[in-house]
Design an enzyme around this catalytic site. Sequence first.
Site, PDB file in Angstrom:
ATOM      1  CB  SER A 123      -0.965  -0.062   1.181  1.00 25.47           C
ATOM      2  OG  SER A 123      -1.970   0.904   1.040  1.00 25.47           O
ATOM      3  CG  HIS A 164      -5.599  -0.257  -1.679  1.00 21.09           C
ATOM      4  ND1 HIS A 164      -5.775  -1.302  -0.797  1.00 21.09           N
ATOM      5  CD2 HIS A 164      -4.699   0.573  -1.093  1.00 21.09           C
ATOM      6  CE1 HIS A 164      -5.031  -1.091   0.282  1.00 21.09           C
ATOM      7  NE2 HIS A 164      -4.368   0.034   0.118  1.00 21.09           N
ATOM      8  CD  GLU A 191      -7.665  -4.111  -1.349  1.00 25.37           C
ATOM      9  OE1 GLU A 191      -8.347  -5.093  -0.976  1.00 25.37           O
ATOM     10  OE2 GLU A 191      -7.932  -2.927  -1.047  1.00 25.37           O
TER      11      GLU A 191
END
Lengths: 254, 254
Positions: A123, A164, A191
């Site tokens: 992330s 994401h 993800e």
Amino acid sequence: MSTLLIIGGAAGPALLGRFVELAGGPAARIVVIATASSDPAAAEAEHLAAFREQGAHHVEALRLDDRTAANDPGVEPVLRAATGIFFTGGDQERITRVIGGTATDSVLQTLVASGDVVLAGTSAGAAMMSGTMIVEGDGPGVSRTSVRTGPGLEFLPGVVIDQHFCERGRINRLLSAVALYPHELGLGIDEDTAILTDGDAFEVLGSGAVTVVDAGRATDISVPATGPITLSGCRLHVLPAGRAFHLTGREPSA
Amino acid sequence: MSTLLIIGGAAGPALLGRFVELAGGPAARIVVIATASSDPAAAEAEHLAAFREQGAHHVEALRLDDRTAANDPGVEPVLRAATGIFFTGGDQERITRVIGGTATDSVLQTLVASGDVVLAGTSAGAAMMSGTMIVEGDGPGVSRTSVRTGPGLEFLPGVVIDQHFCERGRINRLLSAVALYPHELGLGIDEDTAILTDGDAFEVLGSGAVTVVDAGRATDISVPATGPITLSGCRLHVLPAGRAFHLTGREPSA
């Protein structure tokens, strides 16, 4: 040759286990850096437990809350002893603000260039790997105002990484970024999905896909101050696990 | 030459006014078909008022609630007298189920082919225009299960049209559709945005953009029963108002 494992968030056990394996399996020495997180203690505890569960015996957290900590001479031996270094998620601008240009940054660059460590990030820890980092932007449409970027820590230059990716429908901001900076290759990582770099190429791992957007051969790019961008002739590749891509060649590979 | 105005939903006054103008301005004879809507009376009233506001004096609704109505011989003179026919939004499968193959469908095909009418549709009324129609699909990722398609009424063959495109983040389902059917050109139309066809080309109108995804030159397409699709070498164009595209040439044009 540098080995980077760049994860689009929400990594499952298979990806975390692959990181441990790349770092040496039971003999791995893993350092977790949760600088991006607003609750670093919780992020550290979660990741230390996850890596222990994947069979790593030597796991520790390196708390870097401010630039004083990131410039502390005590950091270098900790990083040099590591075989795997993992950046958690959170806010990517915290990573660049706290670590950018510090002694920690220099040691990381040296270790990554030497190939003596596996550097992983998920992330925000993925976003900061790129030459150009997406800071924010979720406006609809492809436009100058749909994305805000800044320099990343440049472990993987020549790319702009988004994470994401399909879960948050982020293609418009990635297209906006490559329209603004067509020399940067856009990598949208889903993800529980990662790219594993091997020099100038990467392989896709995990349950989702990596979407590559390449404006390098675009025939017409027009970016007005406001309103929609024109982007003609962009190339796009959707690459699930097992697929590979050559970065400077800008082509999928076998 | 057929003139189609295909709107991605939520058309503002400028687009609605353009439709009236194309249909003849004050002399236009406009027929609204709200078959897609779950509340056709409301959809009819709304559109009749909007077209009157744009200066059309002759506006009427043609209520086609079932196949009996769509096969009624009384429909043909109403459609033949029209200079503009407008399909509202709702559920695109209601349009194909109620109108597909009926006398109404035949008359519409004849009128469109002759160029004697402007056929417009918004949202569901846009989706049904295409050769392959997206019925539903909002799963994340690019996969066989991310989209369900069926045949549209084929006023514009060779394309698959998606609407509310950037607002609802629909690129993954459109990429899924073109990976499944690479001969179909994917057209993602934003809200308050339209394509206006002129034979084999279209021009973009409105405040957003049209995203063209073209898997025609894809070098590698792999569609497993479940899990992510591989799609290498897809082309993508983001085209705001004023841009044009040649459909069979699959290239932006001047």
